[in-house]
Design an enzyme around this catalytic site. Structure first.
Site, PDB file in Angstrom:
ATOM      1  CG  LEU A 130      -1.743  -1.274   1.419  1.00  0.00           C
ATOM      2  CD1 LEU A 130      -2.692  -1.104   2.594  1.00  0.00           C
ATOM      3  CD2 LEU A 130      -2.502  -1.615   0.152  1.00  0.00           C
ATOM      4  CB  ALA A 131       2.835   2.878  -1.997  1.00  0.00           C
ATOM      5  N   GLY A 169      -1.328   6.526  -0.209  1.00  0.00           N
ATOM      6  CA  GLY A 169      -1.674   7.625   0.699  1.00  0.00           C
ATOM      7  C   GLY A 169      -0.752   8.821   0.512  1.00  0.00           C
ATOM      8  N   GLY A 198      -8.874   4.928   1.683  1.00  0.00           N
ATOM      9  CA  GLY A 198      -8.704   3.941   2.740  1.00  0.00           C
ATOM     10  C   GLY A 198      -7.918   2.717   2.312  1.00  0.00           C
ATOM     11  CB  THR A 199      -5.772   0.477   4.363  1.00  0.00           C
ATOM     12  OG1 THR A 199      -6.743   0.409   5.421  1.00  0.00           O
ATOM     13  CG2 THR A 199      -4.692   1.468   4.763  1.00  0.00           C
ATOM     14  CB  SER A 245       2.006  -0.429   5.472  1.00  0.00           C
ATOM     15  OG  SER A 245       0.688  -0.776   5.802  1.00  0.00           O
ATOM     16  N   GLY A 246       3.524   0.517   2.695  1.00  0.00           N
ATOM     17  CA  GLY A 246       4.696   1.206   2.182  1.00  0.00           C
ATOM     18  C   GLY A 246       5.401   2.054   3.219  1.00  0.00           C
ATOM     19  NE  ARG A 273      -0.745  10.652  10.121  1.00  0.00           N
ATOM     20  CZ  ARG A 273      -1.103   9.413  10.478  1.00  0.00           C
ATOM     21  NH1 ARG A 273      -1.102   9.074  11.766  1.00  0.00           N
ATOM     22  NH2 ARG A 273      -1.440   8.518   9.580  1.00  0.00           N
ATOM     23  CG  ASN A 325      -3.149  -3.666  12.286  1.00  0.00           C
ATOM     24  OD1 ASN A 325      -2.494  -4.604  11.857  1.00  0.00           O
ATOM     25  ND2 ASN A 325      -3.914  -2.893  11.525  1.00  0.00           N
TER      26      ASN A 325
HETATM   27  C1  UD1 Z   1      -2.838   1.778   9.402  1.00  0.00           C
HETATM   28  C2  UD1 Z   1      -3.870   0.834  10.010  1.00  0.00           C
HETATM   29  C3  UD1 Z   1      -3.597   0.744  11.503  1.00  0.00           C
HETATM   30  C4  UD1 Z   1      -2.195   0.268  11.754  1.00  0.00           C
HETATM   31  C5  UD1 Z   1      -1.173   1.135  11.014  1.00  0.00           C
HETATM   32  C6  UD1 Z   1       0.186   0.471  11.083  1.00  0.00           C
HETATM   33  C7  UD1 Z   1      -5.928   0.983   8.711  1.00  0.00           C
HETATM   34  C8  UD1 Z   1      -7.294   1.535   8.664  1.00  0.00           C
HETATM   35  N1  UD1 Z   1      -5.198   1.317   9.769  1.00  0.00           N
HETATM   36  O1  UD1 Z   1      -3.063   3.048   9.984  1.00  0.00           O
HETATM   37  O2  UD1 Z   1      -4.505  -0.172  12.105  1.00  0.00           O
HETATM   38  O3  UD1 Z   1      -1.902   0.270  13.135  1.00  0.00           O
HETATM   39  O4  UD1 Z   1      -1.517   1.287   9.635  1.00  0.00           O
HETATM   40  O5  UD1 Z   1       1.218   1.246  10.574  1.00  0.00           O
HETATM   41  O6  UD1 Z   1      -5.551   0.229   7.827  1.00  0.00           O
HETATM   42  N2  UD1 Z   1      -2.787   3.853   1.876  1.00  0.00           N
HETATM   43  C9  UD1 Z   1      -3.255   3.589   0.606  1.00  0.00           C
HETATM   44  N3  UD1 Z   1      -4.467   4.070   0.236  1.00  0.00           N
HETATM   45  C10 UD1 Z   1      -5.248   4.785   1.088  1.00  0.00           C
HETATM   46  C11 UD1 Z   1      -4.777   5.039   2.395  1.00  0.00           C
HETATM   47  C12 UD1 Z   1      -3.547   4.552   2.771  1.00  0.00           C
HETATM   48  O7  UD1 Z   1      -2.564   2.951  -0.190  1.00  0.00           O
HETATM   49  O8  UD1 Z   1      -6.354   5.193   0.673  1.00  0.00           O
HETATM   50  C13 UD1 Z   1      -1.462   3.364   2.258  1.00  0.00           C
HETATM   51  C14 UD1 Z   1      -0.550   4.454   2.753  1.00  0.00           C
HETATM   52  O9  UD1 Z   1       0.211   4.997   1.667  1.00  0.00           O
HETATM   53  C15 UD1 Z   1       0.323   3.744   3.761  1.00  0.00           C
HETATM   54  C16 UD1 Z   1      -0.552   2.606   4.267  1.00  0.00           C
HETATM   55  O10 UD1 Z   1      -1.607   2.467   3.335  1.00  0.00           O
HETATM   56  O11 UD1 Z   1       1.486   3.190   3.132  1.00  0.00           O
HETATM   57  C17 UD1 Z   1      -1.137   2.909   5.652  1.00  0.00           C
HETATM   58  O12 UD1 Z   1      -1.861   4.113   5.581  1.00  0.00           O
HETATM   59  P1  UD1 Z   1      -1.860   5.165   6.757  1.00  0.00           P
HETATM   60  O13 UD1 Z   1      -2.752   6.274   6.399  1.00  0.00           O
HETATM   61  O14 UD1 Z   1      -0.487   5.496   7.161  1.00  0.00           O
HETATM   62  O15 UD1 Z   1      -2.562   4.288   7.901  1.00  0.00           O
HETATM   63  P2  UD1 Z   1      -2.376   4.415   9.464  1.00  0.00           P
HETATM   64  O16 UD1 Z   1      -3.209   5.538   9.975  1.00  0.00           O
HETATM   65  O17 UD1 Z   1      -0.958   4.416   9.830  1.00  0.00           O
HETATM   66 CA    CA Z   2       0.895   4.562   8.733  1.00  0.00          CA
END
Ligand code: UD1
Ligand code: CA
Length: 475
Positions: free
Chosen positions: A10-11, A13, A82-83, A106-107, A17, A175
């Site tokens: 997932l990359a 976002g 969202g993820t 997660s990226g 922050r 998580n």
């Molecule tokens: C997420 C998890 C959280 C976990 C944390 C760990 C969810 C809802 N929450 O939160 O439970 O503790 O990671 O680090 O999954 N991304 C996408 N598309 C999107 C949104 C995000 O690809 O629409 C990617 C981001 O680029 C990132 C990853 O998903 O690499 C996680 O997204 P981020 O927004 O950082 O989630 P957290 O709030 O950290």
């Molecule tokens: Ca994160």
């Protein structure tokens, strides 16, 4: 890793922050973007599919990764945030009959090690779970999703910080954002995920509670090394993760026989390659694909970017990029080696010397205060202090060629294009505009003329005039 495996990274976002123009997942630690670390680890699992989900600044992210990770397939996320949505678009892009396991990474979680992931997948398969997640116990769980278990210790769901009650927020098991799912179940339950939460996003984590509600088996492994689950959301965490990674890299080289005098001020990129009996002195940065041969001594206060350093070379207080330093050569202090510098074995680049596109032959020395650019220098050459190659005429760059055993006098200016034949010499202060034949002495400064009594006549009454007349009358 055998068996059917697809990896989704997932990359997409933005990484709000980080407060950055650069997408979060491209911020580097250890000389590589965050998501590059994830891809490097993923590549070692030999999955059938590696997908990277992109959206925010997608072209920039794709451009930064395609060359190094040719096997990765980039999948575009749409406007649904969202993820959960990110994983959904990726799984939709897999062949429809893919029924293996899906590893979601997660990226922005760059420090995971491949053994941890292998363990997670093996455990998932052994337990025949529909989903297995990686968790960690943190002293400070702020910002992470919390893992909520029932009284029997079974994982029930994950609740995001922003959606958590005070009791839930007090849970310290987090998580890590790393999961293995069976593909068919993942497809089914992702289709049921809504956006009813504090952030209005499709959470991947919602799949966990949907699976539990359907009495599907969800397993969780608690990471032994909590630092490896570090998620990077802001610049403070970026620096912390960079430090953890650097400590790992430094220790890896120490185990391979490298002496690191001060690990706290020694920074070594992941791609660098060191050898046994290398010594690194404090405040030294060994960056990118720098390679250092056995016995070399580097530092203090040295930065090497994509350099090659030969056996037993000594490089101190130096800044060098894309330079090759031969065996037993010495460089520094205060030397600036720019791209294309190639210093031969036992050669020397000394104090306050800048070089660029310069091949300096075996045993040749540029000891003091020089600029050598666009030059080819033979063996056994000595450039006198402050010898300069004037390589640029405001329009074009020109080369200087210097044969074996040439010695230049101090303050020689070599106006390129120019060639000095083997064994040639230049007088101090020579401005060399024409080629010098082998063995010739080039002089270009007018013979010295002394005008006697000039100071006493023209500067009467000064200290200099008084001193001169004292010395002259004493004679
Ligand atoms: C997420 C998890 C959280 C976990 C944390 C760990 C969810 C809802 N929450 O939160 O439970 O503790 O990671 O680090 O999954 N991304 C996408 N598309 C999107 C949104 C995000 O690809 O629409 C990617 C981001 O680029 C990132 C990853 O998903 O690499 C996680 O997204 P981020 O927004 O950082 O989630 P957290 O709030 O950290
Ligand atoms: Ca994160």
């Amino acid at each position: 890793m055998t068996g059917n495996l697809a990896i989704i990274i997932l990359a997409a976002g933005q990484g709000t922050r980080m407060k950055s123009r650069l997408p979060k997942v491209l911020h580097p630690i250890g000389g590589r973007p965050l998501v590059g670390h994830v891809l490097t680890t993923a590549a070692r699992l030999e999955a059938q599919h590696i997908e990277v989900v992109v959206r925010h600044e997608r072209d920039q992210v794709v451009a930064a990764l395609t060359a190094d990770y040719p096997d990765a397939v980039f999948i575009d996320q749409d406007d649904v945030p969202g993820t959960g949505r990110a994983v959904q678009v990726a799984i939709d892009a897999l062949p429809g009959d893919f029924d293996g396991d899906v590893l979601v990474l997660s990226g922005d979680v760059p420090l995971l090690e491949v053994e941890t992931l292998r363990g997670l997948i093996d455990g998932h398969r052994a337990a025949a779970a529909a989903a297995t997640l990686l968790s960690a116990r943190l002293d400070d769980p702020t910002g992470y999703g919390r893992v909520i278990r029932d009284d029997a210790g079974t994982v029930q769901r994950i609740v995001e910080q922003k959606d958590a009650t005070a009791d839930e927020a007090a849970v310290t098991e987090i998580n890590a954002g790393v999961y293995v799912f069976r593909a068919p179940e993942l497809r089914t339950y992702l289709a049921q995920v809504g956006q009813d939460n504090a952030q209005g996003e499709m959470y991947l984590t919602t799949v966990i509670e949907l699976l539990r509600a359907a009495d599907q088996r969800v397993a969780a492994e608690i990471a032994a090394d909590t630092a490896s689950t570090f998620g990077i959301n802001d610049r403070i965490q970026l620096a912390e993760a960079g430090r953890v990674l650097n400590d790992r890299i430094v220790r890896r080289w120490q185990r391979e026989g490298v002496t690191v005098i001060d690990p706290a001020t020694t920074w070594i990129d992941d791609d660098a390659n060191l050898s046994s009996d290398v010594t690194i002195l404090p405040n030294t940065h060994i960056l990118r694909a720098t390679a250092i041969a056995p016995g070399a001594i580097i530092g203090p206060d040295t930065t090497l970017v994509d350099c090659e350093v030969g056996e037993n070379a000594i490089v101190r207080r130096t800044d060098a990029t894309l330079a090759v330093i031969g065996a037993e050569a010495t460089v520094g202090p205060f030397s600036f080696l720019r791209p294309g510098t190639v210093l031969g074995a036992k050669g020397k680049i000394g104090a306050y010397v800048e070089t660029k596109n310069a091949e300096i032959g075996e045993g040749s020395k540029v000891p003091h205060l020089s600029y050598v650019g666009d030059a080819t220098i033979g063996r056994g050459v000595n450039l006198g202090a402050s010898t300069i190659t004037a390589n640029y005429d405001d329009v074009n760059k020109h080369r200087t060629e210097i044969g074996d055993e040439v010695h230049t006098g101090s303050h020689t200016v070599l106006v390129a294009p120019v060639r000095l034949g083997a064994g040639a010499k230049t007088a101090a202060g020579a401005v060399v505009r024409k080629d010098v034949p082998a063995g010739a002495l080039a002089m270009s400064v007018a013979p010295q003329r002394n005008i006697e009594g000039w100071v006493e006549k023209n500067r009467a009454g000064t200290g200099a005039a008084d001193a001169a007349s004292r010395e002259n009358s004493a004679e």
